[in-house]
Design a protein around this motif. Structure first.
Motif, PDB file in Angstrom:
ATOM      1  N   ASN A  34      -2.238  56.399  37.152  1.00  0.00           N
ATOM      2  CA  ASN A  34      -1.134  55.521  36.725  1.00  0.00           C
ATOM      3  C   ASN A  34      -0.606  56.129  35.424  1.00  0.00           C
ATOM      4  N   GLN A  35       0.434  56.972  35.577  1.00  0.00           N
ATOM      5  CA  GLN A  35       0.887  57.777  34.429  1.00  0.00           C
ATOM      6  C   GLN A  35       2.387  57.719  34.251  1.00  0.00           C
ATOM      7  N   LYS A  36       2.800  57.618  32.985  1.00  0.00           N
ATOM      8  CA  LYS A  36       4.246  57.639  32.669  1.00  0.00           C
ATOM      9  C   LYS A  36       4.680  59.086  32.448  1.00  0.00           C
ATOM     10  N   ILE A  37       5.837  59.443  33.041  1.00  0.00           N
ATOM     11  CA  ILE A  37       6.336  60.817  32.947  1.00  0.00           C
ATOM     12  C   ILE A  37       7.815  60.778  32.552  1.00  0.00           C
ATOM     13  N   ALA A  38       8.159  61.587  31.541  1.00  0.00           N
ATOM     14  CA  ALA A  38       9.572  61.647  31.109  1.00  0.00           C
ATOM     15  C   ALA A  38      10.318  62.648  31.978  1.00  0.00           C
ATOM     16  N   THR A  39      11.481  62.227  32.468  1.00  0.00           N
ATOM     17  CA  THR A  39      12.302  63.130  33.279  1.00  0.00           C
ATOM     18  C   THR A  39      13.753  62.672  33.204  1.00  0.00           C
ATOM     19  N   SER A  40      14.624  63.363  33.899  1.00  0.00           N
ATOM     20  CA  SER A  40      16.030  62.934  33.924  1.00  0.00           C
ATOM     21  C   SER A  40      16.521  62.923  35.364  1.00  0.00           C
ATOM     22  N   LEU A  41      17.442  62.001  35.621  1.00  0.00           N
ATOM     23  CA  LEU A  41      17.992  61.830  36.972  1.00  0.00           C
ATOM     24  C   LEU A  41      19.496  61.674  36.872  1.00  0.00           C
ATOM     25  N   ASP A  42      20.238  62.489  37.595  1.00  0.00           N
ATOM     26  CA  ASP A  42      21.683  62.281  37.597  1.00  0.00           C
ATOM     27  C   ASP A  42      22.228  62.116  39.015  1.00  0.00           C
ATOM     28  N   LYS A  43      21.326  62.144  39.990  1.00  0.00           N
ATOM     29  CA  LYS A  43      21.744  61.903  41.371  1.00  0.00           C
ATOM     30  C   LYS A  43      20.519  61.427  42.172  1.00  0.00           C
ATOM     31  N   ASP A  44      20.752  61.026  43.407  1.00  0.00           N
ATOM     32  CA  ASP A  44      19.642  60.583  44.244  1.00  0.00           C
ATOM     33  C   ASP A  44      18.591  61.697  44.328  1.00  0.00           C
ATOM     34  N   MET A  45      17.307  61.346  44.284  1.00  0.00           N
ATOM     35  CA  MET A  45      16.258  62.367  44.205  1.00  0.00           C
ATOM     36  C   MET A  45      15.004  61.903  44.963  1.00  0.00           C
ATOM     37  N   THR A  46      14.285  62.871  45.581  1.00  0.00           N
ATOM     38  CA  THR A  46      13.030  62.535  46.269  1.00  0.00           C
ATOM     39  C   THR A  46      11.840  63.064  45.462  1.00  0.00           C
ATOM     40  N   PHE A  47      10.893  62.185  45.196  1.00  0.00           N
ATOM     41  CA  PHE A  47       9.642  62.558  44.508  1.00  0.00           C
ATOM     42  C   PHE A  47       8.558  62.721  45.578  1.00  0.00           C
ATOM     43  N   THR A  48       7.772  63.799  45.482  1.00  0.00           N
ATOM     44  CA  THR A  48       6.722  64.020  46.481  1.00  0.00           C
ATOM     45  C   THR A  48       5.391  64.303  45.800  1.00  0.00           C
ATOM     46  N   LEU A  49       4.317  63.823  46.435  1.00  0.00           N
ATOM     47  CA  LEU A  49       2.952  64.088  45.972  1.00  0.00           C
ATOM     48  C   LEU A  49       2.347  65.084  46.963  1.00  0.00           C
ATOM     49  N   VAL A  50       1.978  66.262  46.470  1.00  0.00           N
ATOM     50  CA  VAL A  50       1.558  67.368  47.348  1.00  0.00           C
ATOM     51  C   VAL A  50       0.148  67.814  46.962  1.00  0.00           C
TER      52      VAL A  50
END
Lengths: 83, 304
Positions: A34-50
């Motif tokens: 359970n971790q907070k991560i800083a990132t940026s989003l400017d359009k629809d995006m898919t996050f994946t766990l690999v």
């Protein structure tokens, strides 16, 4: 912006979280995160766990809804006013 | 008998005066009613329309038609309006609207505060617009209706320079259809070293889905330094001493009407008319032939 990545597994595993092709964070031999991560989003995006074999364990699409006020603005001058 | 005539004439004059005052009052009440009978205030933009624009996009239009901007100066040329290019661009804060460039510092729901820069228009009256010979027949210069008045031809005096103004502008969107705009500017290229400001009230009316009307009233205030630089006559102008003139600060009220009718996706019919009444600080100058500035245009606009 800050996102929160939360996952759990019955056995300890090695995984990485990707935002599209970009690697955001990796964990070794974890059963839950359970971790907070800083990132940026400017359009629809898919996050994946690999996992280490490249197998997608989970994925989540995040949809961006831009507020209307950022798209349109009130004009500040009278149209066709010569001076 | 003479006294009777005098009394009768005075009574008629009083009646006429009362009638005029009544008309002015009725007109004022009607104007106030038109301006105030509007929907509740909300200046948020939900879509692109006449008053709202999509940010981040350049909009280029060209108007083609017939019109004129009158020149109030002795020896000045009316400025023809035949082909008018129009460009506007709005970013989230930055904007360009033809001859105005600006940056919005504060944007609340109803009020926007911006810093702006624009070309001062006064020099345009002292400029010879050769374009008129290319586009349309020459306008005849206005006949001097006051030959007894000592006047000075603008071609015979020292050249006035273009000034670039900079300052602040506040737009207050009182409602969806009423806007109050105030601006205070100072020349930033050290030409007249003074101020000018404008207060303008706009009313937007939709006659139909395709036809929009924009009526406005306002006031242009000019500082003593601005008025005197352009419309004062000093010894350096090398004219007769009796023509020397020291201009003071003053205001020019104006009214305007703009009607637009959307013909198709790209084409629009356009009509506008404006009249500015020069204050005595300018109209008393020996350079001035007409005490007002009028502009009118009718034509079509193509939006690229």
């Amino acid at each position: 912006m800050t996102i929160t990545a939360t996952w759990q597994s019955p056995q300890p595993i090695d995984t990485c979280l990707y935002q599209a092709q970009k690697k955001l964070s990796c964990w070794q031999q974890q059963t839950q995160v359970n971790q907070k991560i800083a990132t940026s989003l400017d359009k629809d995006m898919t996050f994946t766990l690999v996992n280490t074999q490249g197998k997608i364990l989970a994925s989540q699409k995040v949809k961006i809804n831009l507020s209307q006020s950022q798209l349109y603005r009130r004009r500040l001058r009278a149209q066709w006013s010569l001076f | 008998m003479t006294n009777q005539c005098y009394i009768t004439t005075e009574l008629e004059l009083r009646k006429l005066l009362l009638l005029s005052i009544n008309r002015i009052l009725i007109t004022t009440v009607l104007l106030i009613y038109i301006f105030l009978s509007s929907p509740a205030a909300s200046a948020q933009c939900k879509q692109a329309d006449d008053n709202c624009v999509l940010t981040g996009q350049w909009h280029i239009s060209t108007a083609l038609g017939a019109g004129v901007l009158t020149n109030p100066l002795h020896g000045g040329e009316n400025i023809p309006l035949v082909v008018l290019p129009y460009i506007h661009y709005y970013g989230e804060q930055f904007f360009i609207e033809n001859n105005v460039i600006g940056y919005s510092l504060l944007q609340s729901e109803d009020v926007i505060l911006s810093v702006i820069s624009q070309l001062n228009r006064e020099k345009s009256f002292f400029t010879q617009w050769q374009a008129k010979h290319l586009f349309i027949p020459t306008f005849s210069d206005t006949v001097n209706l006051q030959p007894e008045k000592e006047y000075v031809n603008q071609n015979e005096i020292k050249k006035r320079k273009w000034a670039l103004d900079g300052g602040v502008q506040v737009n207050w969107f009182i409602s969806d259809t009423i806007e109050l705009k105030a601006q205070l500017l100072h020349d930033i290229n050290n030409v007249y070293q003074g101020f000018n400001s404008q207060l303008r009230l706009d009313k937007f009316i939709s006659l139909s889905n395709n036809t929009r009307v924009n009526a406005a009233i306002g006031l242009n205030w000019q500082s003593q330094k601005l008025s005197n630089y352009y419309y004062g006559i000093s010894p350096s102008d090398k004219v007769a001493v009796r023509s020397l003139y020291q201009a003071k600060s003053g205001s020019n009220p104006f009214i305007s009407l703009n009607i637009r009718h959307q013909l198709s996706q790209h084409w629009q019919a356009q009509f506008f008319i404006k009249r500015e009444f020069l204050g005595s600080h300018i109209s008393n100058s020996p350079l001035i032939q007409e005490s007002n500035i009028s502009s009118a245009f009718v034509g079509v606009v193509y939006a690229f």
